[in-house]
Design a protein around this motif. Structure first.
Motif, PDB file in Angstrom:
ATOM      1  N   PHE A 141       0.830  -1.203   0.000  1.00 55.74           N
ATOM      2  CA  PHE A 141       0.000   0.000   0.000  1.00 55.74           C
ATOM      3  C   PHE A 141       0.868   1.258   0.000  1.00 55.74           C
ATOM      4  O   PHE A 141       0.619   2.211  -0.740  1.00 55.74           O
ATOM      5  CB  PHE A 141      -0.936   0.001   1.216  1.00 55.74           C
ATOM      6  CG  PHE A 141      -1.710   1.273   1.367  1.00 55.74           C
ATOM      7  CD1 PHE A 141      -2.808   1.540   0.554  1.00 55.74           C
ATOM      8  CD2 PHE A 141      -1.336   2.213   2.316  1.00 55.74           C
ATOM      9  CE1 PHE A 141      -3.518   2.727   0.688  1.00 55.74           C
ATOM     10  CE2 PHE A 141      -2.036   3.401   2.450  1.00 55.74           C
ATOM     11  CZ  PHE A 141      -3.128   3.665   1.632  1.00 55.74           C
ATOM     12  N   LYS A 142       1.909   1.273   0.833  1.00 57.54           N
ATOM     13  CA  LYS A 142       2.805   2.432   0.899  1.00 57.54           C
ATOM     14  C   LYS A 142       3.507   2.658  -0.437  1.00 57.54           C
ATOM     15  O   LYS A 142       3.624   3.792  -0.906  1.00 57.54           O
ATOM     16  CB  LYS A 142       3.859   2.231   2.001  1.00 57.54           C
ATOM     17  CG  LYS A 142       3.311   2.356   3.400  1.00 57.54           C
ATOM     18  CD  LYS A 142       4.437   2.127   4.408  1.00 57.54           C
ATOM     19  CE  LYS A 142       3.981   2.287   5.825  1.00 57.54           C
ATOM     20  NZ  LYS A 142       5.093   2.099   6.787  1.00 57.54           N
ATOM     21  N   ILE A 143       3.957   1.576  -1.044  1.00 54.38           N
ATOM     22  CA  ILE A 143       4.648   1.691  -2.331  1.00 54.38           C
ATOM     23  C   ILE A 143       3.702   2.222  -3.393  1.00 54.38           C
ATOM     24  O   ILE A 143       4.045   3.136  -4.154  1.00 54.38           O
ATOM     25  CB  ILE A 143       5.262   0.334  -2.738  1.00 54.38           C
ATOM     26  CG1 ILE A 143       6.429  -0.006  -1.811  1.00 54.38           C
ATOM     27  CG2 ILE A 143       5.701   0.352  -4.194  1.00 54.38           C
ATOM     28  CD1 ILE A 143       6.907  -1.441  -1.917  1.00 54.38           C
ATOM     29  N   GLN A 144       2.493   1.668  -3.458  1.00 52.46           N
ATOM     30  CA  GLN A 144       1.517   2.122  -4.456  1.00 52.46           C
ATOM     31  C   GLN A 144       1.119   3.583  -4.225  1.00 52.46           C
ATOM     32  O   GLN A 144       0.956   4.347  -5.178  1.00 52.46           O
ATOM     33  CB  GLN A 144       0.279   1.213  -4.443  1.00 52.46           C
ATOM     34  CG  GLN A 144       0.553  -0.185  -4.947  1.00 52.46           C
ATOM     35  CD  GLN A 144       1.183  -0.195  -6.337  1.00 52.46           C
ATOM     36  OE1 GLN A 144       0.738   0.493  -7.235  1.00 52.46           O
ATOM     37  NE2 GLN A 144       2.240  -0.974  -6.487  1.00 52.46           N
ATOM     38  N   THR A 145       0.982   3.964  -2.966  1.00 53.36           N
ATOM     39  CA  THR A 145       0.647   5.350  -2.650  1.00 53.36           C
ATOM     40  C   THR A 145       1.759   6.282  -3.098  1.00 53.36           C
ATOM     41  O   THR A 145       1.514   7.322  -3.710  1.00 53.36           O
ATOM     42  CB  THR A 145       0.387   5.513  -1.135  1.00 53.36           C
ATOM     43  OG1 THR A 145      -0.708   4.671  -0.770  1.00 53.36           O
ATOM     44  CG2 THR A 145       0.066   6.950  -0.780  1.00 53.36           C
ATOM     45  N   ARG A 146       2.988   5.896  -2.807  1.00 52.72           N
ATOM     46  CA  ARG A 146       4.128   6.732  -3.203  1.00 52.72           C
ATOM     47  C   ARG A 146       4.228   6.843  -4.716  1.00 52.72           C
ATOM     48  O   ARG A 146       4.469   7.917  -5.259  1.00 52.72           O
ATOM     49  CB  ARG A 146       5.404   6.147  -2.623  1.00 52.72           C
ATOM     50  CG  ARG A 146       6.576   7.053  -2.782  1.00 52.72           C
ATOM     51  CD  ARG A 146       7.716   6.612  -1.920  1.00 52.72           C
ATOM     52  NE  ARG A 146       8.743   7.613  -1.974  1.00 52.72           N
ATOM     53  CZ  ARG A 146       9.777   7.642  -1.176  1.00 52.72           C
ATOM     54  NH1 ARG A 146       9.906   6.728  -0.258  1.00 52.72           N
ATOM     55  NH2 ARG A 146      10.670   8.574  -1.291  1.00 52.72           N
ATOM     56  N   LEU A 147       4.036   5.736  -5.427  1.00 59.18           N
ATOM     57  CA  LEU A 147       4.069   5.777  -6.894  1.00 59.18           C
ATOM     58  C   LEU A 147       2.945   6.668  -7.436  1.00 59.18           C
ATOM     59  O   LEU A 147       3.151   7.439  -8.378  1.00 59.18           O
ATOM     60  CB  LEU A 147       3.948   4.361  -7.470  1.00 59.18           C
ATOM     61  CG  LEU A 147       5.153   3.457  -7.276  1.00 59.18           C
ATOM     62  CD1 LEU A 147       4.830   2.033  -7.722  1.00 59.18           C
ATOM     63  CD2 LEU A 147       6.365   3.992  -8.009  1.00 59.18           C
ATOM     64  N   GLY A 148       1.770   6.565  -6.838  1.00 59.52           N
ATOM     65  CA  GLY A 148       0.653   7.408  -7.255  1.00 59.52           C
ATOM     66  C   GLY A 148       0.941   8.883  -7.019  1.00 59.52           C
ATOM     67  O   GLY A 148       0.631   9.733  -7.867  1.00 59.52           O
TER      68      GLY A 148
END
Length: 105
Positions: free
Chosen positions: A31-38
């Motif tokens: 979730f953190k990785i996807q949020t950061r990429l977004g």
């Protein structure tokens, strides 16, 4: 499932190794990785955010206001802010275009 180690992804807080199960920690990491990429994609798609922040921080550092909240409220509600951002974006585009042209020479 990956077992969390003591080194969280760059820029993220350290793990509380007893708080989450391994599965929960893995889901949180994703979730953190996807949020950061977004977030990074949004900032790339919206260069006006960079112009706004650079202008605001530049004025804060040069003017050193005593009350940052009042200063920020005034700064972000300036009547001509939209025109100023638009002008700066055009200048950046022109600079990038010139730099690309010069590299081709």
């Amino acid at each position: 499932m990956a077992v969390p180690n003591h080194n969280p992804p760059r820029g993220m807080e350290g793990y509380d190794l007893g708080a989450l199960s391994a599965e929960q920690q893995e889901k949180l990491n994703q979730f953190k990785i996807q949020t950061r990429l977004g977030n990074e994609k949004f900032l790339r798609d919206h260069p006006e955010v960079d112009v706004l922040l650079a202008g605001f921080l530049g004025d804060v550092l040069t003017q050193r206001p005593e009350n940052i909240r009042d200063f920020a409220a005034d700064w972000f509600t300036k009547p001509h802010l939209k025109d100023s951002v638009h002008s700066q974006l055009k200048q950046r585009e022109n600079s990038l275009r010139e730099a690309r042209f010069n590299r081709k020479l």
